[in-house]
Design an enzyme around this catalytic site. Structure first.
Site, mmCIF file in Angstrom:
data_model
loop_
_atom_site.group_PDB
_atom_site.id
_atom_site.type_symbol
_atom_site.label_atom_id
_atom_site.label_comp_id
_atom_site.label_asym_id
_atom_site.label_seq_id
_atom_site.Cartn_x
_atom_site.Cartn_y
_atom_site.Cartn_z
ATOM 1 N N ASN A 103 0.820 -1.215 0.000
ATOM 2 C CA ASN A 103 0.000 0.000 0.000
ATOM 3 C C ASN A 103 0.854 1.266 0.000
ATOM 4 O O ASN A 103 0.438 2.282 -0.557
ATOM 5 C CB ASN A 103 -0.995 -0.026 1.151
ATOM 6 N N ASP A 157 -17.710 3.250 11.015
ATOM 7 C CA ASP A 157 -17.687 2.664 12.358
ATOM 8 C C ASP A 157 -18.675 3.401 13.274
ATOM 9 O O ASP A 157 -19.390 2.794 14.062
ATOM 10 C CB ASP A 157 -16.271 2.741 12.929
ATOM 11 N N HIS A 185 -9.057 2.377 12.391
ATOM 12 C CA HIS A 185 -10.167 1.688 11.719
ATOM 13 C C HIS A 185 -9.790 0.206 11.625
ATOM 14 O O HIS A 185 -9.324 -0.280 10.588
ATOM 15 C CB HIS A 185 -10.418 2.272 10.320
#
Ligand code: NAD
Ligand code: LMR
Length: 329
Positions: A103, A157, A185
């Site tokens: 990533n 969330d 998260h």
């Protein structure tokens, strides 16, 4: 006036759930014309091009232009908003470090392309996981873009937390407020009911009438249900949340631009608030004022909340140290 919005991973599931709602005005409002730039990798270009054809067929009056590209410089050109959705999922045999490195190879160059090409007031919302650390990487690579313009999505969330409370109490979700998410998260996140209100009444009082022992319900049922909801969705539907994630991203950007009525949650760069080390991208209770996220300060943090925030922040520190070790931040 026309707003330029870049969506990365636009050929993917969340992209497909986002594009038509943005074109319909759900994100920026019914008066704001939009120009969409869809960024994909070559393998995803066909799906993004197909979505662009369908956008055309939607005949959205607010939609001025759609462009599909695999070139980040083109995709972020003049962007007022960037929704960074495309990310590398964890593959078989991939360790956490491999995922962060993969990533980093996406969010580092995208941060640099944003700095070089986006509008001066660009706002960046990171959805792709691991969202907090991907936002950290992108911000570190976006020289000249103020770090407060970067946020990672934890609105999903919070929506999950409010919905669980509403369902337990048998009340409409719209009257459940002030349920901030702290930290990452991930499953270590801390959904915090201690400040929650239900129709103006402290949620703890309403909960006591229904569940009796509120602390054990919060610890044993509420927190695990919310923190592991992403995994529950994956187990039930066979892939991760899509429409609810897109909905949360739309609400997040809408509030960032138009302001909040009350607290919400977003992962933003810490300046040391609540003992969260400076520079980490951590979720906090926030308000949006004049186009900026502001952390709600001065809240009382009990011992249990402190322990839970520290645990999630420890995970963020580990992720930051891992990407630092890779030279990504
Ligand atoms: P998906 O696999 O359907 O789509 C991802 C798309 O990104 C693919 O089309 C892929 O080709 C593209 N992509 C990959 N690398 C890219 C790059 N370098 N540039 C541009 N595009 C690229 O996945 P999805 O269901 O749309 O989910 C996207 C991400 O959102 C995942 O990381 C997922 O875990 C995350 N997610 C986050 C939240 C949240 O609340 N923060 C919620 C749900 C999902
Ligand atoms: C979610 O919260 O639904 C996503 O981030 C997917 C996941 O891995 O939990």
């Amino acid at each position: 006036m026309t707003t330029t919005i870049t969506i990365t991973g636009a050929g993917g599931q969340i992209g497909y759930a986002l594009l038509f709602r943005i074109a319909a005005g759900d994100m920026l409002g019914a008066d704001e014309k939009v120009r969409l730039r869809l960024l994909e990798i070559p393998a995803g270009l066909g799906a993004a091009e197909g979505a662009a054809l369908e956008l055309q067929d939607g005949a959205f009056s607010l939609l001025e232009h759609v462009e599909v590209t695999d070139d980040p410089a083109v995709a972020f050109d003049g962007a007022d908003h960037a929704l960074l959705v495309g990310a590398r999922p964890r593959g078989p045999g991939m360790e956490r470090g491999d995922l962060l490195a993969a990533n980093g190879g996406i969010f580092g160059p995208q941060g640099a392309a944003i700095a070089a090409n986006a509008a001066s007031g660009v706002r960046i919302t990171v959805v792709g996981n691991p969202a907090n650390t991907n936002a950290l990487i992108a911000a570190a690579s976006a020289e000249g873009v103020p770090t407060e313009r970067f946020a990672a999505l934890t609105r999903l969330d919070e929506n999950r937390a409010r919905a669980q409370l509403a369902q337990t109490l048998g009340v409409p979700v719209g009257i459940v407020q002030r349920v901030p998410i702290w930290g990452n998260h991930s499953a270590t996140q801390f959904p915090d009911v201690s400040h929650a209100t239900v129709g103006g009444e402290p949620a703890a009082d309403a909960l006591a009438r229904i569940v009796g022992d509120v602390p054990s319900w919060v610890d044993g049922t509420f927190i695990p249900r919310v923190a592991k909801r992403g995994a529950e969705i994956i187990a039930v539907r066979g892939s991760s949340s899509v429409a609810s994630a897109a909905n949360a991203a739309i609400e997040h950007v809408r509030d960032w631009v138009h302001g909040t009525q009350d607290w919400t949650s977003a992962a933003v760069v810490s300046r040391g608030e609540y003992g969260v080390p400076e520079g980490l991208v951590s979720s906090f209770p926030v308000e949006a004022v004049d186009g900026e996220w502001r952390i709600v300060e001065g809240l009382e943090i009990g011992d249990d909340a402190r322990r839970r925030i520290d645990a999630s922040v420890a995970e963020l520190i580990e992720e930051r140290d891992a990407v630092r070790g890779l030279g990504l931040v």
